[in-house]
Design an enzyme around this catalytic site. Structure first.
Site, mmCIF file in Angstrom:
data_model
loop_
_atom_site.group_PDB
_atom_site.id
_atom_site.type_symbol
_atom_site.label_atom_id
_atom_site.label_comp_id
_atom_site.label_asym_id
_atom_site.label_seq_id
_atom_site.Cartn_x
_atom_site.Cartn_y
_atom_site.Cartn_z
ATOM 1 N N LYS A 163 10.712 16.919 -22.900
ATOM 2 C CA LYS A 163 10.261 17.929 -21.982
ATOM 3 C C LYS A 163 11.548 18.777 -22.303
ATOM 4 C CE LYS A 163 11.213 19.841 -18.449
ATOM 5 N NZ LYS A 163 11.450 21.228 -18.749
ATOM 6 N N CYS A 179 28.487 21.569 -21.181
ATOM 7 C CA CYS A 179 29.097 20.705 -19.956
ATOM 8 C C CYS A 179 30.317 20.525 -20.417
ATOM 9 C CB CYS A 179 28.166 19.328 -20.177
ATOM 10 S SG CYS A 179 27.950 18.709 -21.716
ATOM 11 N N GLU A 213 31.276 23.936 -11.713
ATOM 12 C CA GLU A 213 31.035 24.340 -13.122
ATOM 13 C C GLU A 213 30.801 25.843 -13.051
ATOM 14 O OE1 GLU A 213 27.753 22.161 -14.599
ATOM 15 O OE2 GLU A 213 28.630 21.654 -16.385
ATOM 16 N N GLU A 219 23.260 12.185 -18.698
ATOM 17 C CA GLU A 219 24.288 13.269 -19.124
ATOM 18 C C GLU A 219 24.249 14.465 -18.099
ATOM 19 O OE1 GLU A 219 26.297 12.451 -21.557
ATOM 20 O OE2 GLU A 219 25.228 10.818 -22.500
HETATM 21 P P1 NAP Z 1 18.898 21.556 -14.880
HETATM 22 O O1 NAP Z 1 18.620 22.780 -14.001
HETATM 23 O O2 NAP Z 1 19.506 20.335 -14.153
HETATM 24 O O3 NAP Z 1 17.575 21.223 -16.066
HETATM 25 C C1 NAP Z 1 17.877 20.407 -16.991
HETATM 26 C C2 NAP Z 1 16.286 19.913 -17.225
HETATM 27 O O4 NAP Z 1 15.859 19.030 -16.114
HETATM 28 C C3 NAP Z 1 15.412 21.010 -17.643
HETATM 29 O O5 NAP Z 1 14.344 20.659 -18.634
HETATM 30 C C4 NAP Z 1 14.670 21.078 -16.447
HETATM 31 O O6 NAP Z 1 13.498 21.824 -16.455
HETATM 32 C C5 NAP Z 1 14.538 19.826 -15.638
HETATM 33 N N1 NAP Z 1 14.523 19.702 -14.263
HETATM 34 C C6 NAP Z 1 14.748 20.413 -13.500
HETATM 35 N N2 NAP Z 1 14.285 20.063 -12.166
HETATM 36 C C7 NAP Z 1 13.390 19.011 -12.550
HETATM 37 C C8 NAP Z 1 12.772 17.815 -11.837
HETATM 38 N N3 NAP Z 1 12.715 17.982 -10.359
HETATM 39 N N4 NAP Z 1 12.289 16.737 -12.318
HETATM 40 C C9 NAP Z 1 12.201 16.633 -13.687
HETATM 41 N N5 NAP Z 1 13.185 17.677 -14.481
HETATM 42 C C10 NAP Z 1 13.617 18.543 -13.988
HETATM 43 O O7 NAP Z 1 20.197 21.671 -15.923
HETATM 44 P P2 NAP Z 1 20.184 23.195 -16.618
HETATM 45 O O8 NAP Z 1 20.702 24.293 -15.933
HETATM 46 O O9 NAP Z 1 19.105 23.131 -17.451
HETATM 47 O O10 NAP Z 1 21.668 22.570 -17.763
HETATM 48 C C11 NAP Z 1 22.944 22.641 -17.298
HETATM 49 C C12 NAP Z 1 23.623 21.485 -16.767
HETATM 50 O O11 NAP Z 1 23.131 20.603 -17.739
HETATM 51 C C13 NAP Z 1 25.030 21.863 -16.483
HETATM 52 O O12 NAP Z 1 25.113 21.112 -15.272
HETATM 53 C C14 NAP Z 1 25.289 21.029 -17.869
HETATM 54 O O13 NAP Z 1 26.834 20.515 -17.563
HETATM 55 C C15 NAP Z 1 24.559 19.872 -17.969
HETATM 56 N N6 NAP Z 1 24.659 19.380 -19.415
HETATM 57 C C16 NAP Z 1 25.423 18.134 -19.525
HETATM 58 C C17 NAP Z 1 25.473 17.739 -20.931
HETATM 59 C C18 NAP Z 1 25.855 16.189 -20.892
HETATM 60 O O14 NAP Z 1 25.842 15.608 -22.017
HETATM 61 N N7 NAP Z 1 26.501 15.723 -20.074
HETATM 62 C C19 NAP Z 1 25.124 18.341 -21.807
HETATM 63 C C20 NAP Z 1 24.609 19.727 -21.830
HETATM 64 C C21 NAP Z 1 24.342 20.167 -20.614
HETATM 65 P P3 NAP Z 1 13.131 23.155 -16.209
HETATM 66 O O15 NAP Z 1 13.689 23.964 -17.443
HETATM 67 O O16 NAP Z 1 11.695 23.500 -16.316
HETATM 68 O O17 NAP Z 1 13.845 23.626 -15.004
#
Ligand code: NAP
Length: 487
Positions: free
Chosen positions: A184, A294, A391, A260
């Site tokens: 997804k 991240c 962040e 992650e």
């Molecule tokens: P996010 O809001 O947590 O969303 C990530 C994914 O989770 C998206 O596909 C999102 O879908 C989905 N999601 C959201 N709510 C959900 C729920 N209740 N149940 C299941 N899935 C759900 O994060 P983001 O804003 O896209 O990404 C930025 C974050 O990712 C930052 O905090 C960054 O540090 C972190 N990140 C970490 C790494 C690592 O390797 N540690 C790498 C890259 C990014 P939708 O798009 O439909 O909301």
């Protein structure tokens, strides 16, 4: 880049669900819009999966699991290798698509495509190196055999900041290990992943091994899959907040889980560092992906004796960056992914300035369409500023100062996160003390980038658990079985 080429690249995407090897509409024909963040205009409408669509994707993954696990490792590896080659050949097209949906400059999109495809090459080589052990029990009475088997059907949830690489980092080892999957992608940037579905099909991936579900009802569609007893693994890249919820949901099925999550990377510059190298490293650690990474340096912790020199050299480089639409030539900094993200960055800067930080450059969002934020350097940032804890996810470099090495380490570790840290020093003993003392999963020593498909990527503390890439990456998709053999 011509408008017609942009349209062509978007038109090549199947804006549908990919289930059991077939492209199909969502139940009821529901769709949602994917926007270009440089204009706010809709690029295309993609399928908006329902709960039943999500379940159909898991059904397909479950149905394909046994045959896929029995497919020879060499064959699994060859599919990955072929997909790596196709991605490399089509890097220009894929980069343009990624820039259109996510905003990053074309050169950054190309860098992600090179990085993302390397996971396929790396794991094509790992597929044939899955092995077990054989030993004699200590009492000599039996023989101990350990073997590795695929975990089973996986659910992969990925973020918008690296629309391709955050997927290939999971898909690569899963294919190599013999797992099937439902992916997804983020609703903001699903197009690169949909295109990858075609590429893997072309590379020979059998029906049902990879299934792609796009949806705007994310939580509603994902939760039943996470709670479905047929699912065996959940792997998530995204925010810590969502990660915590998913870990709770995964407890029901006692799933194998990889998380992650978010970061708050410290970037330490000691008084003995080569300042020019530190500034080059800072530009990479801060500005890769417009700061929407991240791994982005979130806090520059600089010795007081070199803080001014570091700050002015960093400012000069940040001022030289060209801001604009990622598709244009010579652009270094594209728009942030959406208005909400840009507003959050502005809020964090305003908060720091309100608490006493000095703006060396930037500090505002330019007028006009698109979600741009000017590259910003802040000095004399107080520890009480929100961006010391949160962040930033944007092109903002806050500089904090320290006097003693121990204070620098304390400041670096004073965060709930523990993904990555950077340290610049020319003193070897100090380097060892510092990398051993940092509470992070990764350290960049005298370098501003750590991402490498051959290395284990991942964090500790609230940055999650599990590793992607390296020899460790495939272990996340393998179970160890032990067989006791009587003589
Ligand atoms: P996010 O809001 O947590 O969303 C990530 C994914 O989770 C998206 O596909 C999102 O879908 C989905 N999601 C959201 N709510 C959900 C729920 N209740 N149940 C299941 N899935 C759900 O994060 P983001 O804003 O896209 O990404 C930025 C974050 O990712 C930052 O905090 C960054 O540090 C972190 N990140 C970490 C790494 C690592 O390797 N540690 C790498 C890259 C990014 P939708 O798009 O439909 O909301």
């Amino acid at each position: 880049m011509s408008e017609s080429r942009e349209k062509e690249v978007v038109a090549a995407v199947h804006p549908q669900l990919f289930i059991g090897g077939h492209w199909r509409d969502a139940e009821g024909g529901r769709t949602f819009a994917v926007e270009d963040p440089s204009t706010g205009r809709t690029l295309v409408e993609v399928a908006d999966a329902s709960v039943a669509d999500g379940k159909a994707a898991l059904d397909a993954a479950v149905a394909a699991q046994a045959d896929w696990a029995a497919t020879p490792p060499r064959d699994r590896g060859e599919i990955l290798r072929k997909a790596f080659e196709i991605i490399t050949e089509r890097a220009d097209e894929l980069a343009l698509l990624m820039t259109l949906e996510m905003g990053k400059p074309i050169k950054e999109a190309k860098a992600e495509i090179a990085y993302g495809s390397e996971f396929f090459r790396w794991f094509s080589e790992e597929a044939v190196r899955i092995a077990g052990r054989y030993s004699v029990a200590p009492n000599g009475a039996t023989r101990l055999l350990t073997l590795k088997q695929p975990v089973g059907p996986c659910l992969m949830i990925t973020p918008w900041n690296f629309p391709l690489a955050m997927g290939t980092r999971k898909i690569g080892p899963a294919i190599a290990a013999g797992c099937t999957m439902v992916v997804k992608p983020a609703a903001l940037t699903p197009l690169s992943m949909l295109r990858l579905g075609d590429i893997l099909t072309e590379a020979g991936l059998p029906e049902g091994v990879l299934n792609i579900v796009t949806t705007r009802s994310t939580g509603e569609v994902m939760e039943p899959l996470i709670r479905d007893p047929r699912l065996r693994k959940l792997t998530f890249t995204g925010s810590t907040e969502v990660g915590r919820t998913l870990v709770e949901q995964s407890a029901e099925g006692l799933l194998r889980v990889s998380m992650e999550l978010g970061g708050n990377a410290p970037f330490l510059v000691f008084e003995d560092a080569d300042i020019d190298k530190a500034v080059d490293g800072a530009m990479l650690a801060k500005m890769r992906n417009i700061g929407e990474a991240c791994t982005a340096a979130n806090r520059f912790i600089v010795h007081e004796s070199v803080a001014e020199e570091f700050g002015s050299k960093l400012t000069e480089k940040m001022q030289a960056l060209a801001v604009g639409r990622g598709t244009e030539d010579g652009i270094d900094v594209g728009p942030l992914v959406e208005a909400k993200q840009r507003d959050k960055v502005a809020e964090l800067v305003d908060d720091a300035v309100g608490k006493g930080a000095t703006v060396l450059t930037g500090g505002s969002a330019p007028e006009g369409e698109g979600y741009y934020y000017t590259p910003t350097v802040l000095s004399d940032v107080p520890l009480g500023a929100r961006l010391a804890k949160e962040e930033i996810f944007g092109p903002v470099a806050p500089i904090f100062t320290f006097t003693e090495e121990a204070d620098a380490l304390r400041m670096a570790n004073d965060t709930e996160f523990g993904l990555v840290a950077y340290a610049f020093t020319s003193d070897f003993s100090r380097a060892v003390r510092v990398y051993e003392g940092l509470e992070t999963g990764m350290v960049g020593l005298n370098q501003g980038i750590v991402s490498n498909p051959a290395a284990p990527f991942g964090g500790v503390k609230a940055s999650g658990f599990g590793r992607e890439g390296g020899a460790e990456g495939i272990e996340e998709y393998l179970e160890t079985k032990y067989v006791g053999i009587a003589l």
